[in-house]
Design an enzyme around this catalytic site. Structure first.
Site, PDB file in Angstrom:
ATOM      1  N   ARG A  74     -18.326 -36.018  19.715  1.00  9.54           N
ATOM      2  CA  ARG A  74     -19.482 -35.608  18.882  1.00  9.54           C
ATOM      3  C   ARG A  74     -19.509 -34.088  18.749  1.00  9.54           C
ATOM      4  O   ARG A  74     -19.962 -33.382  19.645  1.00  9.54           O
ATOM      5  CB  ARG A  74     -20.770 -36.109  19.538  1.00  9.54           C
ATOM      6  CG  ARG A  74     -22.028 -35.678  18.842  1.00  9.54           C
ATOM      7  CD  ARG A  74     -22.234 -36.336  17.509  1.00  9.54           C
ATOM      8  NE  ARG A  74     -22.485 -37.772  17.627  1.00  9.54           N
ATOM      9  CZ  ARG A  74     -22.373 -38.622  16.601  1.00  9.54           C
ATOM     10  NH1 ARG A  74     -22.011 -38.193  15.401  1.00  9.54           N
ATOM     11  NH2 ARG A  74     -22.609 -39.915  16.777  1.00  9.54           N
ATOM     12  N   ARG A  97      -9.693 -40.426  13.802  1.00 13.26           N
ATOM     13  CA  ARG A  97     -10.379 -39.620  14.817  1.00 13.26           C
ATOM     14  C   ARG A  97     -10.350 -40.255  16.205  1.00 13.26           C
ATOM     15  O   ARG A  97     -10.737 -39.628  17.180  1.00 13.26           O
ATOM     16  CB  ARG A  97     -11.826 -39.327  14.392  1.00 13.26           C
ATOM     17  CG  ARG A  97     -12.735 -40.537  14.331  1.00 13.26           C
ATOM     18  CD  ARG A  97     -14.173 -40.130  14.027  1.00 13.26           C
ATOM     19  NE  ARG A  97     -15.049 -41.275  13.847  1.00 13.26           N
ATOM     20  CZ  ARG A  97     -16.373 -41.212  13.832  1.00 13.26           C
ATOM     21  NH1 ARG A  97     -16.993 -40.058  14.002  1.00 13.26           N
ATOM     22  NH2 ARG A  97     -17.102 -42.297  13.655  1.00 13.26           N
ATOM     23  N   HIS A 166     -14.808 -33.185   9.031  1.00 19.97           N
ATOM     24  CA  HIS A 166     -16.248 -33.358   9.317  1.00 19.97           C
ATOM     25  C   HIS A 166     -16.732 -32.208  10.216  1.00 19.97           C
ATOM     26  O   HIS A 166     -17.030 -32.402  11.390  1.00 19.97           O
ATOM     27  CB  HIS A 166     -16.385 -34.726  10.010  1.00 19.97           C
ATOM     28  CG  HIS A 166     -17.763 -35.257  10.179  1.00 19.97           C
ATOM     29  ND1 HIS A 166     -18.814 -34.540  10.708  1.00 19.97           N
ATOM     30  CD2 HIS A 166     -18.265 -36.483   9.889  1.00 19.97           C
ATOM     31  CE1 HIS A 166     -19.885 -35.309  10.754  1.00 19.97           C
ATOM     32  NE2 HIS A 166     -19.577 -36.484  10.265  1.00 19.97           N
ATOM     33  N   ASP A 211     -28.671 -36.201   4.580  1.00 23.44           N
ATOM     34  CA  ASP A 211     -27.372 -36.890   4.602  1.00 23.44           C
ATOM     35  C   ASP A 211     -26.957 -37.085   3.143  1.00 23.44           C
ATOM     36  O   ASP A 211     -27.423 -38.010   2.482  1.00 23.44           O
ATOM     37  CB  ASP A 211     -27.512 -38.236   5.348  1.00 23.44           C
ATOM     38  CG  ASP A 211     -26.159 -38.844   5.692  1.00 23.44           C
ATOM     39  OD1 ASP A 211     -25.133 -38.288   5.250  1.00 23.44           O
ATOM     40  OD2 ASP A 211     -26.133 -39.873   6.392  1.00 23.44           O
ATOM     41  N   GLU A 270     -19.313 -30.758   5.418  1.00 25.23           N
ATOM     42  CA  GLU A 270     -18.002 -31.400   5.524  1.00 25.23           C
ATOM     43  C   GLU A 270     -17.275 -31.316   4.178  1.00 25.23           C
ATOM     44  O   GLU A 270     -17.925 -31.353   3.131  1.00 25.23           O
ATOM     45  CB  GLU A 270     -18.196 -32.871   5.919  1.00 25.23           C
ATOM     46  CG  GLU A 270     -19.148 -33.038   7.098  1.00 25.23           C
ATOM     47  CD  GLU A 270     -19.710 -34.459   7.213  1.00 25.23           C
ATOM     48  OE1 GLU A 270     -19.026 -35.424   6.837  1.00 25.23           O
ATOM     49  OE2 GLU A 270     -20.845 -34.599   7.692  1.00 25.23           O
TER      50      GLU A 270
HETATM   51  C1  BG6 Z   1     -21.784 -38.077   8.198  1.00 27.79           C
HETATM   52  C2  BG6 Z   1     -22.378 -39.236   7.464  1.00 27.79           C
HETATM   53  O1  BG6 Z   1     -20.616 -37.661   7.558  1.00 27.79           O
HETATM   54  O2  BG6 Z   1     -21.436 -38.483   9.512  1.00 27.79           O
HETATM   55  C3  BG6 Z   1     -23.602 -39.748   8.225  1.00 27.79           C
HETATM   56  O3  BG6 Z   1     -22.724 -38.867   6.142  1.00 27.79           O
HETATM   57  C4  BG6 Z   1     -23.201 -40.097   9.647  1.00 27.79           C
HETATM   58  O4  BG6 Z   1     -24.142 -40.880   7.565  1.00 27.79           O
HETATM   59  C5  BG6 Z   1     -22.547 -38.884  10.298  1.00 27.79           C
HETATM   60  O5  BG6 Z   1     -24.358 -40.473  10.367  1.00 27.79           O
HETATM   61  C6  BG6 Z   1     -22.080 -39.126  11.729  1.00 27.79           C
HETATM   62  O6  BG6 Z   1     -21.260 -40.234  11.804  1.00 27.79           O
HETATM   63  P1  BG6 Z   1     -20.719 -40.753  13.189  1.00 27.79           P
HETATM   64  O7  BG6 Z   1     -19.960 -42.023  12.919  1.00 27.79           O
HETATM   65  O8  BG6 Z   1     -19.850 -39.690  13.758  1.00 27.79           O
HETATM   66  O9  BG6 Z   1     -21.945 -40.979  14.049  1.00 27.79           O
END
Ligand code: BG6
Length: 298
Positions: A74, A97, A166, A211, A270
């Site tokens: 994360r 990933r 991302h 978002d 992103e």
């Molecule tokens: C973003 C999406 O790119 O990633 C969101 O638009 C999503 O909807 C976020 O919640 C995080 O995604 P993840 O799978 O890493 O929790």
């Protein structure tokens, strides 16, 4: 963390690479250049850290992130490929990933910069797709440059996929930032069930969950951060989508790998090609998604 001195290599310039056991004993590379340091995990070829000497870290990394095999990290820069978002019965944001990438080469250059190239091995998950290769080149200097190169190895068929770098950025206070470069761009508002809208703000501020998938935009985006006195510039090539995400309070509380208050210190801007901008890559061709992340004082 263990530093394997034997595997450390210095280039002719001052850039160097060390192989370390990272968090959760997961293998990672530490890259040190005259301007900056960076950390890249083999899982996901995931850049978790980039810091210039005279600045706070550029990338946000959650204190609650998992560092476990097969679990997404994360923060930093997840490589989203070959699909973005949910897909029935499959992991959100693709498998790239979650998989260990192979380290193919690293090259400290005479100017002090260091490039590291990774390749996604042939995992069974990839076999439902056409034959393809995916390479990821991370270049660390006074900026961070990222290139995701996907090649369609088929002789006859198009390879249809989405990609997205991302990037989670560290900010001092979400209430004191604005994002420029998106005015007039059409977007899908995921908070309102993908309702299509047009951005009206020159200086986008974030005051609730955001978002959004901005479509058909190749323009650079800037994050102006008044509390860190920093401007971050995101320049891209071969990318037509920009996604802006901040989970805000309620979503943050639902995410097990994200602190309840951490939404105040991050924003994702992103870059990639998603939804209507998905890539249809002709046989034998390559796509080169490239990102240049730079920063400086306001
Ligand atoms: C973003 C999406 O790119 O990633 C969101 O638009 C999503 O909807 C976020 O919640 C995080 O995604 P993840 O799978 O890493 O929790």
């Amino acid at each position: 963390m263990r530093n394997n001195e034997n595997e450390e290599k210095s280039g002719s310039g001052a850039g160097r690479v060390a192989f370390l056991d990272g968090r959760g004993e997961m293998p990672m590379l530490q890259v040190i250049t005259p301007w900056s340091t960076s950390e890249i995990y083999l899982q996901g070829a995931h850049v978790t850290h980039f810091k210039k000497k005279d600045e706070p870290p550029l990338l946000f990394l959650s204190q609650c992130s998992r560092f476990e095999e097969g679990q997404p990290i994360r923060g930093g820069i997840p490589v989203v490929f070959p699909w973005f978002g949910p897909r029935e019965g499959l992991n959100q944001h693709g498998f790239a990933r979650l998989k260990n990438w192979e380290l193919k080469e690293f090259a400290p250059a005479s100017d002090g910069s260091v490039s590291v190239r990774f390749r996604l091995p042939d995992y069974p998950e990839a076999s439902t797709f056409l034959p393809f290769t995916a390479d990821y080149i991370v270049t660390v200097s006074n900026i961070l440059k990222l290139e995701l190169v996907v090649t369609n190895k088929s002789e006859t068929e198009e390879f249809v996929f989405e990609n997205c770098l991302h990037t989670y950025f560290e900010v001092g206070d979400i209430n004191k930032i604005f994002i420029s470069g998106l005015k007039g761009v059409r977007y899908l508002d995921k908070v309102e069930n993908f309702l299509e809208k047009t951005e009206t703000e020159e200086m986008l501020r974030i005051r609730s969950e955001v978002d959004r998938i901005y479509l058909n935009t190749a323009d650079p985006v800037e994050i102006v951060d008044q509390s860190l006195n920093r401007k971050i510039r995101i320049e891209k090539q071969a990318s037509l989508s920009t996604v802006v995400w901040n989970p805000w309070i309620a979503k943050a509380q639902q995410m097990p790998d994200f602190g309840n208050e951490e939404f105040e210190r991050m924003v994702c801007v992103e870059s990639g090609n998603v939804a209507a901008n998905q890539i249809r890559l002709p046989p034998k061709e390559s796509s080169h998604l490239t990102l240049m992340l730079s920063s400086g004082k306001l």
